[in-house]
Design an enzyme around this catalytic site. Structure first.
Site, mmCIF file in Angstrom:
data_model
loop_
_atom_site.group_PDB
_atom_site.id
_atom_site.type_symbol
_atom_site.label_atom_id
_atom_site.label_comp_id
_atom_site.label_asym_id
_atom_site.label_seq_id
_atom_site.Cartn_x
_atom_site.Cartn_y
_atom_site.Cartn_z
ATOM 1 N N CYS A 117 0.846 -1.186 0.000
ATOM 2 C CA CYS A 117 0.000 0.000 0.000
ATOM 3 C C CYS A 117 0.890 1.248 0.000
ATOM 4 O O CYS A 117 1.815 1.353 0.804
ATOM 5 C CB CYS A 117 -0.909 -0.017 1.223
ATOM 6 S SG CYS A 117 -1.915 1.475 1.393
ATOM 7 N N CYS A 120 0.298 2.990 3.672
ATOM 8 C CA CYS A 120 0.636 2.444 4.991
ATOM 9 C C CYS A 120 1.570 1.236 4.922
ATOM 10 O O CYS A 120 1.871 0.645 5.958
ATOM 11 C CB CYS A 120 -0.634 2.082 5.764
ATOM 12 S SG CYS A 120 -1.440 0.575 5.195
ATOM 13 N N CYS A 166 -7.529 -0.895 1.124
ATOM 14 C CA CYS A 166 -6.553 -1.404 2.083
ATOM 15 C C CYS A 166 -7.235 -1.549 3.433
ATOM 16 O O CYS A 166 -7.901 -0.626 3.903
ATOM 17 C CB CYS A 166 -5.370 -0.434 2.179
ATOM 18 S SG CYS A 166 -4.226 -0.825 3.522
ATOM 19 N N CYS A 169 -5.577 1.110 6.212
ATOM 20 C CA CYS A 169 -5.670 2.579 6.114
ATOM 21 C C CYS A 169 -6.827 3.046 5.263
ATOM 22 O O CYS A 169 -7.020 4.241 5.088
ATOM 23 C CB CYS A 169 -4.358 3.151 5.588
ATOM 24 S SG CYS A 169 -4.167 2.962 3.789
ATOM 25 N N CYS A 189 -8.389 -5.389 -10.277
ATOM 26 C CA CYS A 189 -7.954 -4.328 -11.190
ATOM 27 C C CYS A 189 -7.535 -3.124 -10.340
ATOM 28 O O CYS A 189 -8.373 -2.411 -9.814
ATOM 29 C CB CYS A 189 -9.110 -3.972 -12.123
ATOM 30 S SG CYS A 189 -8.690 -2.744 -13.356
HETATM 31 ZN ZN LIG Z 1 -2.903 1.049 3.426
#
Ligand SMILES: [Zn+2]
Length: 200
Positions: A117, A120, A166, A169, A189
């Site tokens: 990510c 984070c 995510c 976060c 995607c």
């Molecule tokens: Zn994240």
């Protein structure tokens, strides 16, 4: 150093927003709906989401499963996210915009490694499940761990889709569709701008 105030001033002048419908199986099927109205990024001090702990699965940069860990959710103000991410990743990861296909840094990334990510650092996808979807967006048939992502219904743009965020976060990563390859039949995607590729 990143000048967030300058970007904010630029964004206030912005009058259009890129908006794309994601779909199709082998081609970049998208429709640009331009000039849908004035778009303001309100990158203020507001912190979205609610605090709490979640359990995610940690992975080393070479893709080794390091086990589960309970961690605090990552909550930051829009202003802090903008300063950390820059304008493009901020608009995509924090404002759920969609990057223009074939413009991201990793849709054609073929090296071995993992994708974390951008916000984070949570481990999201492995190159081992990446495939060429022909869409211009990095595509995967499975996440590294289901605990690390958070699917949710998305009824925007007059379509029923499943958005993928995510888990730690709440960053907007992309959408998941049912037209992917075996063994899952899924196509995650993703926006390259929401992730950071770590070569193994
Ligand atoms: Zn994240």
């Amino acid at each position: 150093m990143f000048d967030s105030a300058k970007v904010l001033r630029q964004q206030e002048k912005q009058t259009t927003r890129r908006l794309f419908l994601i779909g199709g199986t082998s081609a970049a099927l998208y429709v640009a709906l331009s000039r849908i109205g004035r778009f303001h990024v309100e990158a203020g001090e507001t912190v979205h989401g609610s605090p709490g702990d979640i359990t995610i699965v940690n992975f080393s940069d070479d893709g080794k499963n390091l086990g589960k860990q309970t961690v605090s959710k990552v909550l930051k103000s829009d202003r802090d996210w903008l300063q950390q991410l820059g304008k493009n990743s901020y608009e995509i990861a924090r404002q759920a915009d969609t990057e223009i296909p074939y413009t991201g840094v990793s849709w054609h990334e073929h090296r071995r490694g993992i994708f974390r990510c951008i916000c984070c650092d949570t481990a999201l996808f492995s190159s081992q499940t990446k495939f060429d979807s022909g869409t211009g967006w990095p595509s995967f048939w499975e996440p590294l761990a289901k605990e690390n992502i958070s699917p949710r219904n998305d009824l925007s743009l007059g379509m029923a889709r499943t958005e993928v965020r995510c888990a730690r976060c709440d960053a907007h990563l992309g959408h998941v569709f049912n037209d992917g390859p075996e063994p899952t039949g899924l196509r995650y995607c993703m926006n390259a701008a929401s992730m950071r590729f770590i070569p193994a």
